[in-house]
Design an enzyme around this catalytic site. Structure first.
Site, PDB file in Angstrom:
ATOM      1  N   ASP A  24       1.210  -5.051 -20.561  1.00  0.00           N
ATOM      2  CA  ASP A  24       2.104  -6.099 -20.048  1.00  0.00           C
ATOM      3  C   ASP A  24       1.807  -6.429 -18.587  1.00  0.00           C
ATOM      4  OD1 ASP A  24       3.508  -6.102 -22.451  1.00  0.00           O
ATOM      5  OD2 ASP A  24       5.201  -4.929 -21.670  1.00  0.00           O
ATOM      6  N   HIS A  37      -7.783   8.037  -1.914  1.00  0.00           N
ATOM      7  CA  HIS A  37      -6.845   7.461  -0.948  1.00  0.00           C
ATOM      8  C   HIS A  37      -5.481   7.165  -1.585  1.00  0.00           C
ATOM      9  CE1 HIS A  37      -6.192   4.179   2.370  1.00  0.00           C
ATOM     10  NE2 HIS A  37      -5.152   4.954   2.201  1.00  0.00           N
ATOM     11  N   TYR A  74       8.054 -13.521 -21.531  1.00  0.00           N
ATOM     12  CA  TYR A  74       9.097 -12.539 -21.231  1.00  0.00           C
ATOM     13  C   TYR A  74       9.988 -12.996 -20.073  1.00  0.00           C
ATOM     14  CZ  TYR A  74      11.078  -8.176 -19.466  1.00  0.00           C
ATOM     15  OH  TYR A  74      11.919  -7.205 -19.015  1.00  0.00           O
ATOM     16  N   HIS A 126       0.850  -1.195   0.000  1.00  0.00           N
ATOM     17  CA  HIS A 126       0.000   0.000   0.000  1.00  0.00           C
ATOM     18  C   HIS A 126       0.880   1.237   0.000  1.00  0.00           C
ATOM     19  CE1 HIS A 126      -2.966   2.931   0.763  1.00  0.00           C
ATOM     20  NE2 HIS A 126      -2.620   3.147   2.017  1.00  0.00           N
ATOM     21  N   HIS A 167       0.793   5.818  -0.986  1.00  0.00           N
ATOM     22  CA  HIS A 167       0.082   7.017  -1.450  1.00  0.00           C
ATOM     23  C   HIS A 167       0.937   7.680  -2.520  1.00  0.00           C
ATOM     24  CE1 HIS A 167      -1.686   7.293   2.914  1.00  0.00           C
ATOM     25  NE2 HIS A 167      -2.266   6.337   2.196  1.00  0.00           N
TER      26      HIS A 167
HETATM   27 ZN   LIG Z   1      -3.286   4.781   3.048  1.00  0.00          ZN
END
Ligand SMILES: [Zn+2]
Length: 215
Positions: A115, A155, A209, A90, A92
């Site tokens: 791809d 977010h 690939y 995660h 930002h």
């Molecule tokens: Zn966050």
């Protein structure tokens, strides 16, 4: 896995995907209903294999001397519902989050997107942190797409992979294409890639690939 997850956080810094402590990596412990995740609030240069925390698939702390990341519930929800996922990231990161701020999917207009993502990078719903809302929004959005990345509206980015390293790669690639398509849009319309060409590119990249020995 503590060592792997700890080390992968330095990639988030290296590729400029995080400010302060806002970004985290987790990795499922193979064969166990457990995963390793970043401790909450620690800066990236303080992270060590020992400081990583181990949680069960409900997000409860099992082992470690710190509180787990505040995003633990979202990671846990993904591991509970998607057994093929071995890593979650995660961030930002700036350009991807700019698309999320507008609630707009990133259209598939670069071969590198076909791809890695097999189409657009989709937008997920607005969801508040804490409970299962983010995780549910992510899993529901991932179901309809080949993309290992989802932009959660207002977010930021969540990515998945078979391994934590694959999820980090998807986060790096997501920011890269978010930036390029953003810049392209400043000067005019972007040109969509035909679906059949996206399919051919995705198939080649995912199956042909790279070095055979590292597959
Ligand atoms: Zn966050």
């Amino acid at each position: 896995m503590r060592k792997t997850v700890s080390a992968l956080h330095s990639e988030l810094v290296r590729y400029g995907l995080v400010a302060w402590t806002a970004g985290n990596v987790s990795g499922r412990i193979p064969g166990e209903d457990l995963f390793v995740i970043k401790p909450s609030g620690l800066s990236y240069d303080e992270l060590t294999p020992e400081s990583m925390v181990v949680c069960d698939l409900d997000g409860n702390l099992v082992e470690g001397s710190f509180e787990p990341s505040s995003d633990t519930a979202a990671h846990a929800y993904i591991y509970r519902h998607l057994p093929e996922v071995g890593g979650v990231v995660h961030t930002h990161s700036t350009y991807a989050s700019a698309w999320a701020a507008r609630g707009e999917s990133i259209p598939c207009v670069l071969t590198a997107m076909a791809d890695e993502f097999g189409g657009e990078i989709p937008i997920g719903p607005f969801a508040l942190i804490g409970g299962d809302d983010i995780g549910r929004g992510l899993v529901d959005t991932l179901k309809g797409h080949r993309s290992p990345a989802v932009l959660m509206r207002n977010h930021g980015v969540f990515t998945i992979g078979a391994t934590p390293k694959a999820a980090v790669k998807a986060a790096v690639m997501c920011e890269d294409v978010a930036r390029t398509v953003h810049i392209a849009r400043q000067l005019g319309d972007v040109i969509p890639i035909e679906e059949k060409h996206i399919d051919a590119l995705y198939d080649r990249y995912q199956n042909v690939y790279g070095q055979r020995s590292t597959k």
